[in-house]
Design a protein around this motif. Structure first.
Motif, PDB file in Angstrom:
ATOM      1  N   ARG A  59       0.726  -1.112   0.019  1.00  9.95           N
ATOM      2  CA  ARG A  59       0.004  -0.043   0.067  1.00  9.95           C
ATOM      3  C   ARG A  59       0.773   1.378  -0.119  1.00  9.95           C
ATOM      4  NH1 ARG A  59      -3.378   2.755  -2.315  1.00  9.95           N
ATOM      5  NH2 ARG A  59      -4.612   4.226  -0.958  1.00  9.95           N
ATOM      6  N   LEU A  60       1.989   1.153   0.662  1.00 12.33           N
ATOM      7  CA  LEU A  60       2.730   2.303   0.546  1.00 12.33           C
ATOM      8  C   LEU A  60       3.569   2.639  -0.534  1.00 12.33           C
ATOM      9  CD1 LEU A  60       4.889   1.806   4.134  1.00 12.33           C
ATOM     10  CD2 LEU A  60       3.116   3.533   3.697  1.00 12.33           C
ATOM     11  N   VAL A  61       3.843   1.529  -1.326  1.00 12.53           N
ATOM     12  CA  VAL A  61       4.281   1.658  -2.835  1.00 12.53           C
ATOM     13  C   VAL A  61       3.109   2.272  -3.704  1.00 12.53           C
ATOM     14  CG1 VAL A  61       5.027   0.650  -4.752  1.00 12.53           C
ATOM     15  CG2 VAL A  61       5.951  -0.189  -2.585  1.00 12.53           C
ATOM     16  N   ASP A  62       2.055   1.730  -3.534  1.00 14.30           N
ATOM     17  CA  ASP A  62       0.856   2.247  -4.096  1.00 14.30           C
ATOM     18  C   ASP A  62       0.675   4.051  -4.099  1.00 14.30           C
ATOM     19  OD1 ASP A  62       0.157  -0.500  -5.031  1.00 14.30           O
ATOM     20  OD2 ASP A  62      -1.385  -0.449  -4.039  1.00 14.30           O
ATOM     21  N   LEU A  63       0.985   4.261  -2.866  1.00 18.27           N
ATOM     22  CA  LEU A  63       0.869   5.804  -2.593  1.00 18.27           C
ATOM     23  C   LEU A  63       2.040   6.677  -3.458  1.00 18.27           C
ATOM     24  CD1 LEU A  63      -0.434   5.942   1.099  1.00 18.27           C
ATOM     25  CD2 LEU A  63      -1.525   6.342  -1.041  1.00 18.27           C
ATOM     26  N   LEU A  64       3.060   5.906  -3.897  1.00 17.42           N
ATOM     27  CA  LEU A  64       4.100   6.502  -4.669  1.00 17.42           C
ATOM     28  C   LEU A  64       3.516   6.997  -5.873  1.00 17.42           C
ATOM     29  CD1 LEU A  64       7.272   4.253  -3.745  1.00 17.42           C
ATOM     30  CD2 LEU A  64       6.819   6.679  -2.936  1.00 17.42           C
ATOM     31  N   ALA A  65       2.640   6.117  -6.649  1.00 15.37           N
ATOM     32  CA  ALA A  65       2.089   6.533  -7.689  1.00 15.37           C
ATOM     33  C   ALA A  65       0.838   6.202  -7.701  1.00 15.37           C
ATOM     34  CB  ALA A  65       2.603   5.555  -8.656  1.00 15.37           C
ATOM     35  N   PRO A  66      -0.289   7.047  -6.950  1.00 15.09           N
ATOM     36  CA  PRO A  66      -1.549   6.661  -6.846  1.00 15.09           C
ATOM     37  C   PRO A  66      -2.569   6.800  -8.120  1.00 15.09           C
ATOM     38  CG  PRO A  66      -0.957   8.904  -6.077  1.00 15.09           C
ATOM     39  CD  PRO A  66       0.404   8.102  -6.351  1.00 15.09           C
ATOM     40  N   ARG A 101       3.516   8.319 -13.315  1.00 12.09           N
ATOM     41  CA  ARG A 101       3.978   8.452 -11.989  1.00 12.09           C
ATOM     42  C   ARG A 101       4.898   7.633 -11.498  1.00 12.09           C
ATOM     43  NH1 ARG A 101      -2.375   9.849 -10.548  1.00 12.09           N
ATOM     44  NH2 ARG A 101      -2.399  12.052 -11.147  1.00 12.09           N
ATOM     45  N   VAL A 102       4.896   6.525 -11.913  1.00 12.87           N
ATOM     46  CA  VAL A 102       5.951   5.359 -11.593  1.00 12.87           C
ATOM     47  C   VAL A 102       7.271   5.785 -12.153  1.00 12.87           C
ATOM     48  CG1 VAL A 102       6.869   3.136 -12.111  1.00 12.87           C
ATOM     49  CG2 VAL A 102       4.284   3.321 -11.148  1.00 12.87           C
ATOM     50  N   LEU A 103       7.201   6.251 -13.494  1.00 15.00           N
ATOM     51  CA  LEU A 103       8.477   6.605 -13.972  1.00 15.00           C
ATOM     52  C   LEU A 103       9.098   8.069 -13.522  1.00 15.00           C
ATOM     53  CD1 LEU A 103       7.457   6.182 -17.700  1.00 15.00           C
ATOM     54  CD2 LEU A 103       8.760   4.681 -16.249  1.00 15.00           C
ATOM     55  N   ALA A 104       8.278   8.756 -12.911  1.00 18.92           N
ATOM     56  CA  ALA A 104       8.724   9.880 -12.141  1.00 18.92           C
ATOM     57  C   ALA A 104       9.192   9.460 -10.857  1.00 18.92           C
ATOM     58  CB  ALA A 104       7.415  10.864 -11.764  1.00 18.92           C
ATOM     59  N   ARG A 163      13.122   9.945  -9.840  1.00 17.06           N
ATOM     60  CA  ARG A 163      13.861  10.736  -8.568  1.00 17.06           C
ATOM     61  C   ARG A 163      14.678   9.798  -7.774  1.00 17.06           C
ATOM     62  NH1 ARG A 163      11.663  14.605  -5.017  1.00 17.06           N
ATOM     63  NH2 ARG A 163      13.196  15.169  -3.521  1.00 17.06           N
ATOM     64  N   TRP A 164      14.264   8.504  -8.082  1.00 17.18           N
ATOM     65  CA  TRP A 164      15.250   7.412  -7.145  1.00 17.18           C
ATOM     66  C   TRP A 164      16.589   7.582  -7.654  1.00 17.18           C
ATOM     67  CZ3 TRP A 164      13.809   1.724  -7.039  1.00 17.18           C
ATOM     68  CH2 TRP A 164      14.461   0.851  -6.001  1.00 17.18           C
ATOM     69  N   PRO A 223       9.013   6.449 -25.401  1.00 18.04           N
ATOM     70  CA  PRO A 223      10.298   6.330 -25.687  1.00 18.04           C
ATOM     71  C   PRO A 223      11.061   7.796 -25.395  1.00 18.04           C
ATOM     72  CG  PRO A 223       8.731   7.012 -27.631  1.00 18.04           C
ATOM     73  CD  PRO A 223       7.860   6.234 -26.373  1.00 18.04           C
ATOM     74  N   GLN A 224      10.419   8.989 -25.292  1.00 15.77           N
ATOM     75  CA  GLN A 224      11.151  10.253 -24.857  1.00 15.77           C
ATOM     76  C   GLN A 224      11.487  10.082 -23.268  1.00 15.77           C
ATOM     77  OE1 GLN A 224      12.298  12.552 -26.682  1.00 15.77           O
ATOM     78  NE2 GLN A 224      11.316  11.990 -28.541  1.00 15.77           N
ATOM     79  N   LEU A 225      10.292   9.754 -22.786  1.00 19.02           N
ATOM     80  CA  LEU A 225      11.099   9.287 -21.180  1.00 19.02           C
ATOM     81  C   LEU A 225      11.834   8.276 -21.001  1.00 19.02           C
ATOM     82  CD1 LEU A 225       7.238   9.458 -19.726  1.00 19.02           C
ATOM     83  CD2 LEU A 225       9.034  11.244 -19.752  1.00 19.02           C
ATOM     84  N   TYR A 226      11.829   7.240 -21.725  1.00 20.67           N
ATOM     85  CA  TYR A 226      13.033   6.206 -21.574  1.00 20.67           C
ATOM     86  C   TYR A 226      14.335   6.845 -21.850  1.00 20.67           C
ATOM     87  CZ  TYR A 226      16.344   2.625 -23.560  1.00 20.67           C
ATOM     88  OH  TYR A 226      17.086   1.727 -23.629  1.00 20.67           O
ATOM     89  N   ALA A 227      14.510   8.095 -22.931  1.00 17.66           N
ATOM     90  CA  ALA A 227      15.802   8.220 -23.176  1.00 17.66           C
ATOM     91  C   ALA A 227      16.100   9.374 -21.863  1.00 17.66           C
ATOM     92  CB  ALA A 227      15.567   9.402 -24.381  1.00 17.66           C
TER      93      ALA A 227
END
Length: 218
Positions: free
Chosen positions: A18-25, A85-88, A92-93, A124-128
């Protein structure tokens, strides 16, 4: 919990999932401070490889026959938002805590495989941008499978590096100013041919095995 007076969410406790879910709600923007605090402290209650796997599962955000029709509709509706949100969180990580990956080669390999296999196809742009961030933060700064080249690199070196179907070409200067343009496969070959010339570019084999990444500094 939500403070009734201020309407501010305050996380006091929860399962790791649940804590991980709140990283990317799914239905509201994540709390930036919460994301940072979680990444700082996560090793106190879970391992980095477990966190990464949970983020991958969150990114997939797949429908499931065991879920209700309403919940599956919700997943279809919010999947794109959750993925971004997961990619964000991953950005950050990597930006602030890349040592978690530096000291765990297996985790680093899983990250780069996930980025190449899933993210490069859907975003693809976020991948780069993620790859560029990772290459800048790592010490040594370059991934083991990454080759950094300049405009003065012999053309034969470009040809050798680009003999892989999903070789990646990133224009680093443009990446710094225009969001990391990138090219795959035959598109990358055409880009190189237009700028470098040379008959041997025609010999590139786009059907070869995967694995090479190229950063072009130009």
């Amino acid at each position: 919990l939500i403070d009734a007076r201020t309407n501010v969410r305050e996380v006091q406790a929860g399962t790791v999932g649940r804590l991980v879910d709140l990283l990317a709600p799914d239905d509201h923007a994540p709390d930036v401070a919460y994301v940072f605090d979680f990444l700082v402290t996560h090793r106190l209650f879970t391992a980095s490889d477990e966190l990464f796997e949970r983020l991958v599962l969150r990114y997939l955000f797949e429908t499931d026959d065991r879920l209700t029709h309403v919940e599956n509709q919700r997943r279809r509706q919010w999947r794109g938002a959750v993925q971004l949100r997961v990619l964000a969180v991953l950005y950050r990580w990597l930006s602030d805590f890349v040592r978690d990956f530096e000291r765990d080669g297996a985790l680093l390999k899983r990250l780069t495989t996930f980025l190449r296999v899933r993210v490069s196809v859907e975003y693809p742009q976020l991948y780069a941008r993620l790859l560029h961030c990772l290459c800048e933060q790592l010490d040594p700064p370059i991934l083991p499978a990454t080759r950094v080249m300049s405009k003065d690199t012999p053309i034969d070196a470009f040809v050798a590096a680009m003999r892989h179907r999903d070789a990646l070409l990133v224009n680093e200067r443009a990446a710094r100013h225009h969001g990391a343009p990138l090219f795959f496969g035959s598109t990358a070959v055409q880009w190189l041919a237009a700028r470098l010339g040379g008959d041997n570019l025609a010999a590139l084999d786009d059907d070869a095995a995967a694995g090479s990444v190229v950063l072009l500094v130009a």
